[in-house]
Enzyme design. Sequence first.
Site, PDB file in Angstrom:
ATOM      1  N   GLY A 127    -135.273  -6.126  87.649  1.00 49.22           N
ATOM      2  CA  GLY A 127    -133.856  -5.751  87.772  1.00 49.22           C
ATOM      3  C   GLY A 127    -133.098  -6.729  88.638  1.00 49.22           C
ATOM      4  N   GLU A 244    -142.208 -17.563  89.615  1.00 41.46           N
ATOM      5  CA  GLU A 244    -141.860 -17.464  88.198  1.00 41.46           C
ATOM      6  C   GLU A 244    -141.871 -18.858  87.584  1.00 41.46           C
ATOM      7  OE1 GLU A 244    -137.941 -15.906  87.600  1.00 41.46           O
ATOM      8  OE2 GLU A 244    -138.075 -15.951  85.417  1.00 41.46           O
ATOM      9  N   SER A 382    -130.068 -20.936  84.835  1.00 38.91           N
ATOM     10  CA  SER A 382    -129.800 -21.798  83.668  1.00 38.91           C
ATOM     11  C   SER A 382    -130.095 -23.259  84.010  1.00 38.91           C
ATOM     12  CB  SER A 382    -128.337 -21.669  83.249  1.00 38.91           C
ATOM     13  OG  SER A 382    -127.515 -22.304  84.207  1.00 38.91           O
ATOM     14  N   GLU A 384    -128.180 -25.672  83.863  1.00 34.33           N
ATOM     15  CA  GLU A 384    -127.071 -26.234  84.650  1.00 34.33           C
ATOM     16  C   GLU A 384    -127.280 -25.921  86.133  1.00 34.33           C
ATOM     17  OE1 GLU A 384    -126.553 -24.442  81.784  1.00 34.33           O
ATOM     18  OE2 GLU A 384    -126.248 -26.285  80.652  1.00 34.33           O
TER      19      GLU A 384
END
Lengths: 399, 377
Positions: A127, A244, A382, A384
């Site tokens: 979450g 991650e 992302s 970017e």
Amino acid sequence: MDLSYSAEELAFREEVREFLKEKLPKELSDKIRKGLELAKADMERWHAILNAKGWLAPNWPKAFGGAEWNAVQRHIFEEECSAHHAPRVVPFGLSMLGPVLQKFGSKEQQDKWLPRIMNGDDWWCQGYSEPGAGSDLASLKTTAVRDGDHYVVNGQKTWTTLGQHANMIFCLVRTDKDAKQQEGISFLLIDMDTPGIEVRPIILLDGSPEVNEVWFTDVRVPVENLVGEENKGWTYAKYLLTHERTNIAGVGFSQAGLSAVKRIARAEMSGGKPLLFNPHFAARVAQVEVDLMAMSTTNLRIISKAAAGTAPGVESSMLKVKGTIIRQEINDLARRAAGAYAMPFASEALEGSNDSLPDPHEAGPVAAQYFNNRKLSIFGGSNEIQRGIIAKVVLGGGK
Amino acid sequence: MNFDLTEERQMLQDSLRRFLRDRYTTTVRNSILGSDSGMSSEIWSELAELGVIGALFSEDDGGFGGKGFDLAVVFEELGRAGVVEPFLDTAVLGGGLIAALGTSDQKALIEDIIAGGLQLAFAHGEPTSRYDLNRVGTTAVVSGAGVTLNGRKAVVVNAEAADSLIVSARESGVVDEEAGISLFVVPADAAGVTVQGYPLLAGGRAAEVILEDVVVPDSARLGDAGKAFGAIEAAVAAANVALCAETLGAMETATALTRDYLMTRKQFGRPIGTFQALAHRMSDLLIELEQARSAVINAAGHLESDRRQREHHVSAAKNLMGRTGRLVAEDSIQMHGGIAMTQEYELAHIAKRIIMSDHRFGDTDHHLERFIALSAA
């Protein structure tokens, strides 16, 4: 500098091969090879098989029941899993929450949750993102207000991957509205069965129901489910993100994807010859293969360094950017290779079968995968954002 | 030189754009995409009435257009709105081949097509032909009863809805010879025709068509025996002009959505379009969009030229659209972020239309190779 594997490493590779040949169910490897979605039970089945062998958590310390493999062992395992079309381990409990609890959780939390992750008792989801907090994650607005022995949570999370299967969610919530953005965030573990939680599926552009919105209305969470200290959640979140990202390059996925491209292009005929021997197509395949060979070594170099104790920072951003570019290029080649047979929509593939579709080369739903994997350069920060992180470090203003 | 549309084409563009904006909303389209037939017969009739199909045929054939620029105007608007109805298959390919090769009896069908009362599908590609137009393994054998067809046709768009299939089959020659290919009008319910249908990722439906001892009368053949290749190539050239124009229209929608999103979505306290990394990419998309528009104009303007010029420009356009289409689709999704990954957001469908048009009648690589071959010839 020595690029050769040691005798121990070669023996380890042999052991992994034997294990996969013996224990990997054919139903699962068939689904992976054909690019079909796995059902929840499929993923749980594979977890149980790995757990029985003690290989479910390669990166966890032995003290917590992990395999505690080094970078080279993990790399070998990853390569062999790709080659044998083994499923990937669902990362939320094992790769994301596990390391956070090991580093920041209380003894009680570690004792309670870590074995449950290993045994598959809980299915965790993440979450983090909210509709207004994507790339700018720290602007999240879901609140948790202390009320006696509970926090009362209100707000909305989104892009919750496989949330439909989950019974637990780890959340970033705002516990201090007046503090600076990053300083008022806490890390909470929430039981999905608590009253006030609603999960709504989001159908992605390829038709897959893999992500969800999760709504919280006056959800009461026991204070013992706070990880670490109140208002320190951003630190834990960042720690989780670096974990991650240790597999963010997705080298194994790319290797498997590239073999699939070659398999499809060997079956697809163009001008009376296999497409794989068309010079133009062959050049595209070779180009990405060259990139992938280098990426594999870049990945190994960086995770070896991380294993030696240096926290991956800017390097993990580099892995994410280049790794996703390569993976997406391979997805593009796969859809190209399939020609007109990339056009059919394999909705049945989501249920684990596309037998009703024409698929003369067993290409699988390659176009759907191409579209689905546009997410790779969007989620987890992302590309970017990653380039911004690299630039900040290199050009100044960074650490 | 004059790059303005004629008054008639301008009117067609205006009325079509208005109609689709009002009637072909995202909600309407999503219900069409979710339907069993994958198309709306109501929309089909209304667009036929508006003259959309008539614009795709010449006056000699009962229409009021039929030139490259007519196709470009119509399909750019269909692409802008993400229309999934099979105008390409029924009118440009099916109708176009009948118009090119048909006898006056066969051409009687065109009136029905223009009125919106007839559906067709072009059953040409085969499982091992990829994008080669000359590779036809389906056979046609003349016998006492007529002509017997055997073979399998791959990914035949609109096959289930079609009243008739325009089937290519080989009457002589080896499998990849241009000479020897014929076309037949085969009723979809003819004995021996099996249609295995499925939905398409970007909307609409297609089917595998299996032909097992399908017997048609000699009068079902379009044109002379074994001499259909030239007409097939020309019809596919027209279809590629239409596909390129459709992709251009879809790219216009994609870039408009992206521009709006960059100006309204805020992260880090400001509209994301104020970040230079995104602003420059947006500028690149707009540059490529103008290149795409020019490529479509080049191809449409040479559709009536001699074969070599026509094919040269068509392959140039299809190659360029494949590249710029991919750039626009991927960068539009990337600049939006997660929202563009959801099926209900407008861009998702538009991006799929753009990318999947690269899989019909030759992708960007195929047309680059073809361009090289045509340049060397």
